[in-house]
Write a protein that holds these residues in place. Structure first.
Motif, PDB file in Angstrom:
ATOM      1  N   SER A   1       1.007  -1.117  -0.022  1.00 16.78           N
ATOM      2  CA  SER A   1      -0.045  -0.086   0.047  1.00 16.78           C
ATOM      3  C   SER A   1       0.917   1.468   0.156  1.00 16.78           C
ATOM      4  CB  SER A   1      -0.988   0.062   1.265  1.00 16.78           C
ATOM      5  OG  SER A   1      -1.964  -1.094   1.198  1.00 16.78           O
ATOM      6  N   THR A   2       1.763   1.153   0.863  1.00 17.78           N
ATOM      7  CA  THR A   2       2.946   2.161   0.788  1.00 17.78           C
ATOM      8  C   THR A   2       3.510   2.621  -0.573  1.00 17.78           C
ATOM      9  OG1 THR A   2       3.464   2.021   3.229  1.00 17.78           O
ATOM     10  CG2 THR A   2       5.041   3.437   1.840  1.00 17.78           C
ATOM     11  N   ALA A   3       3.818   1.463  -1.226  1.00 18.83           N
ATOM     12  CA  ALA A   3       4.605   1.662  -2.605  1.00 18.83           C
ATOM     13  C   ALA A   3       3.446   2.029  -3.455  1.00 18.83           C
ATOM     14  CB  ALA A   3       5.179   0.336  -2.928  1.00 18.83           C
ATOM     15  N   VAL A   4       2.176   1.954  -3.480  1.00 22.86           N
ATOM     16  CA  VAL A   4       1.274   2.555  -4.350  1.00 22.86           C
ATOM     17  C   VAL A   4       1.095   3.893  -3.986  1.00 22.86           C
ATOM     18  CG1 VAL A   4      -1.209   2.315  -5.045  1.00 22.86           C
ATOM     19  CG2 VAL A   4       0.181   0.238  -4.707  1.00 22.86           C
ATOM     20  N   ASP A   5       0.967   4.327  -2.872  1.00 19.02           N
ATOM     21  CA  ASP A   5       0.860   5.606  -2.460  1.00 19.02           C
ATOM     22  C   ASP A   5       1.955   6.437  -3.022  1.00 19.02           C
ATOM     23  OD1 ASP A   5      -1.544   5.093  -1.245  1.00 19.02           O
ATOM     24  OD2 ASP A   5      -0.967   4.886   0.705  1.00 19.02           O
ATOM     25  N   GLU A   6       3.127   6.158  -3.015  1.00 22.89           N
ATOM     26  CA  GLU A   6       4.268   6.947  -3.282  1.00 22.89           C
ATOM     27  C   GLU A   6       4.532   6.688  -4.857  1.00 22.89           C
ATOM     28  OE1 GLU A   6       7.355   5.760  -0.653  1.00 22.89           O
ATOM     29  OE2 GLU A   6       6.274   6.689   1.111  1.00 22.89           O
ATOM     30  N   THR A   7       4.810   7.596  -5.828  1.00 23.28           N
ATOM     31  CA  THR A   7       5.217   7.640  -6.956  1.00 23.28           C
ATOM     32  C   THR A   7       6.674   8.619  -7.266  1.00 23.28           C
ATOM     33  OG1 THR A   7       4.063   9.204  -7.989  1.00 23.28           O
ATOM     34  CG2 THR A   7       2.813   7.538  -7.747  1.00 23.28           C
ATOM     35  N   ALA A   8       7.089   8.306  -8.486  1.00 24.85           N
ATOM     36  CA  ALA A   8       8.331   9.058  -8.926  1.00 24.85           C
ATOM     37  C   ALA A   8       7.857  10.514  -9.238  1.00 24.85           C
ATOM     38  CB  ALA A   8       9.073   8.435  -9.797  1.00 24.85           C
ATOM     39  N   PHE A   9       6.633  10.700  -9.337  1.00 24.53           N
ATOM     40  CA  PHE A   9       5.975  12.088  -9.778  1.00 24.53           C
ATOM     41  C   PHE A   9       5.516  13.114  -8.693  1.00 24.53           C
ATOM     42  CE2 PHE A   9       5.244   9.029 -13.025  1.00 24.53           C
ATOM     43  CZ  PHE A   9       5.869   9.520 -14.159  1.00 24.53           C
ATOM     44  N   ASP A  10       5.828  12.584  -7.380  1.00 27.01           N
ATOM     45  CA  ASP A  10       5.329  13.195  -6.220  1.00 27.01           C
ATOM     46  C   ASP A  10       5.970  14.767  -5.892  1.00 27.01           C
ATOM     47  OD1 ASP A  10       3.497  11.263  -5.695  1.00 27.01           O
ATOM     48  OD2 ASP A  10       4.697  10.142  -4.071  1.00 27.01           O
ATOM     49  N   ASN A  11       7.268  15.016  -6.295  1.00 30.84           N
ATOM     50  CA  ASN A  11       7.951  15.924  -6.018  1.00 30.84           C
ATOM     51  C   ASN A  11       8.190  17.041  -7.321  1.00 30.84           C
ATOM     52  OD1 ASN A  11       8.512  15.234  -3.270  1.00 30.84           O
ATOM     53  ND2 ASN A  11       9.966  13.728  -4.154  1.00 30.84           N
ATOM     54  N   VAL A  12       7.210  16.809  -8.508  1.00 29.13           N
ATOM     55  CA  VAL A  12       7.510  17.600  -9.706  1.00 29.13           C
ATOM     56  C   VAL A  12       7.167  18.836  -9.488  1.00 29.13           C
ATOM     57  CG1 VAL A  12       6.450  18.001 -12.037  1.00 29.13           C
ATOM     58  CG2 VAL A  12       7.037  15.552 -11.282  1.00 29.13           C
ATOM     59  N   GLY A  13       6.117  19.249  -8.516  1.00 27.36           N
ATOM     60  CA  GLY A  13       5.745  20.452  -8.250  1.00 27.36           C
ATOM     61  C   GLY A  13       4.718  21.243  -9.293  1.00 27.36           C
ATOM     62  N   GLY A  14       4.612  22.440  -9.192  1.00 27.56           N
ATOM     63  CA  GLY A  14       3.420  23.089 -10.097  1.00 27.56           C
ATOM     64  C   GLY A  14       2.167  22.506  -9.604  1.00 27.56           C
ATOM     65  N   GLY A  15       1.877  22.114  -8.597  1.00 27.69           N
ATOM     66  CA  GLY A  15       0.636  21.465  -8.483  1.00 27.69           C
ATOM     67  C   GLY A  15       0.073  20.243  -8.976  1.00 27.69           C
ATOM     68  N   VAL A  16       1.226  19.499  -9.459  1.00 30.53           N
ATOM     69  CA  VAL A  16       0.964  18.235 -10.135  1.00 30.53           C
ATOM     70  C   VAL A  16       0.899  17.403  -8.989  1.00 30.53           C
ATOM     71  CG1 VAL A  16       2.116  16.616 -11.392  1.00 30.53           C
ATOM     72  CG2 VAL A  16       2.427  18.885 -12.125  1.00 30.53           C
ATOM     73  N   THR A  17      -0.204  16.386  -9.355  1.00 31.03           N
ATOM     74  CA  THR A  17      -0.660  15.226  -8.295  1.00 31.03           C
ATOM     75  C   THR A  17      -0.488  13.994  -9.150  1.00 31.03           C
ATOM     76  OG1 THR A  17      -3.113  15.332  -8.692  1.00 31.03           O
ATOM     77  CG2 THR A  17      -2.022  16.764  -6.800  1.00 31.03           C
ATOM     78  N   ALA A  18      -0.252  12.894  -8.380  1.00 27.23           N
ATOM     79  CA  ALA A  18       0.120  11.575  -8.834  1.00 27.23           C
ATOM     80  C   ALA A  18      -0.529  10.648  -8.160  1.00 27.23           C
ATOM     81  CB  ALA A  18       1.455  11.207  -9.370  1.00 27.23           C
ATOM     82  N   SER A  19      -1.383   9.597  -8.748  1.00 26.61           N
ATOM     83  CA  SER A  19      -1.935   8.419  -8.004  1.00 26.61           C
ATOM     84  C   SER A  19      -1.684   7.307  -8.795  1.00 26.61           C
ATOM     85  CB  SER A  19      -3.340   8.473  -7.937  1.00 26.61           C
ATOM     86  OG  SER A  19      -3.827   8.583  -9.249  1.00 26.61           O
ATOM     87  N   ALA A  20      -1.630   6.092  -8.134  1.00 30.78           N
ATOM     88  CA  ALA A  20      -1.098   5.049  -8.577  1.00 30.78           C
ATOM     89  C   ALA A  20      -2.104   3.862  -8.414  1.00 30.78           C
ATOM     90  CB  ALA A  20       0.299   4.261  -8.174  1.00 30.78           C
ATOM     91  N   THR A  21      -2.041   2.691  -9.271  1.00 28.00           N
ATOM     92  CA  THR A  21      -2.675   1.465  -9.001  1.00 28.00           C
ATOM     93  C   THR A  21      -1.708   0.314  -9.540  1.00 28.00           C
ATOM     94  OG1 THR A  21      -4.055   1.288 -11.052  1.00 28.00           O
ATOM     95  CG2 THR A  21      -4.714   2.534  -9.053  1.00 28.00           C
ATOM     96  N   ASP A  22      -2.243  -0.741  -9.225  1.00 23.78           N
ATOM     97  CA  ASP A  22      -1.093  -1.901 -10.219  1.00 23.78           C
ATOM     98  C   ASP A  22      -1.281  -1.809 -11.675  1.00 23.78           C
ATOM     99  OD1 ASP A  22      -3.730  -2.757 -10.045  1.00 23.78           O
ATOM    100  OD2 ASP A  22      -3.150  -4.829  -9.494  1.00 23.78           O
ATOM    101  N   GLN A  23      -2.460  -1.037 -11.988  1.00 22.57           N
ATOM    102  CA  GLN A  23      -2.332  -1.052 -13.655  1.00 22.57           C
ATOM    103  C   GLN A  23      -1.860   0.096 -14.449  1.00 22.57           C
ATOM    104  OE1 GLN A  23      -4.293  -3.494 -15.588  1.00 22.57           O
ATOM    105  NE2 GLN A  23      -4.114  -4.665 -13.342  1.00 22.57           N
TER     106      GLN A  23
END
Length: 212
Positions: free
Chosen positions: A74-96
């Motif tokens: 669950s922790t791995a899914v919650d964290e992505t490589a895009f989390d620190n892009v900035g500019g209001g960018v958000t990221a979410s992940a599933t196994d798909q």
């Protein structure tokens, strides 16, 4: 006379003792056998209890391990490589898939489809992460608008506006080196509206982790 009487009494006592002794022998043996059988049954039951306790301990340990693994997943899914892009960018992940949501107000002026210069560094960062972390993965660029109808911008409707905006992002990602054959653009207009109009205006860059 007295001696004869005592002799008879003594003889009678021996006879009674012999009868009692003879009668008690089989009974005592039966009781001992039952006691031994009960002892063996009790020992078998205790062994079974010990086996069940060990099996239960093993299951508890396995369950604890599975819970720990699930928490880690669950922790791995919650964290992505895009989390620190900035500019209001958000990221979410599933196994798909990983969905990177870029605010429309960062990318475009109202009613326009040309990228703002200030948004290009953000898109460049996203392209670099995709290239480094997810090479060979298909990328779907999805455009969305708010629910306000088109009035002055000259577009037919929100669907056309969203498609043109997704195409603009697609072309820029291609310029940054992402393979065109692995990307495609789509416009969804005001579908999947968010809590506010500002959040609804967005482009989502979806990195597909499995399938097409």
């Amino acid at each position: 006379m007295i001696g004869q009487h005592k002799s008879k009494v003594f003889g009678l006592g021996l006879l009674v003792f012999a009868i009692v002794a003879t009668g008690c022998g089989p009974e005592m043996k039966r009781l001992r056998d039952e006691r031994n059988a009960l002892f063996e049954q009790n020992q078998e039951a205790q062994n079974l209890i010990d086996d069940l306790r060990r099996a239960n301990d093993a299951l508890n340990m396995e369950n604890s391990t599975l819970r720990s693994d699930l928490a880690g997943a669950s922790t791995a899914v919650d964290e992505t490589a895009f989390d620190n892009v900035g500019g209001g960018v958000t990221a979410s992940a599933t196994d798909q898939a990983i969905t990177v949501s870029v605010p429309g107000d960062l990318l475009f002026a109202p009613g326009k489809v040309a990228l703002n210069n200030t948004s290009k560094s953000t898109l460049s960062s996203i392209a670099s992460i995709i290239d480094a972390e997810y090479p060979g993965r298909r990328v779907r660029v999805e455009g969305y608008t708010d629910t306000d109808p088109i009035k002055k911008s000259g577009w037919v409707d929100n669907l056309q506006l969203s498609l043109e905006r997704s195409a603009a992002v697609y072309r820029y990602l291609e310029e940054q080196g992402l393979p065109a054959e692995l990307m495609y653009a789509a416009g969804f207009g005001a579908q999947k509206a968010k809590e506010t109009k500002k959040l609804s205006r967005r482009v989502e860059i979806v990195v597909l982790l499995s399938g097409e």
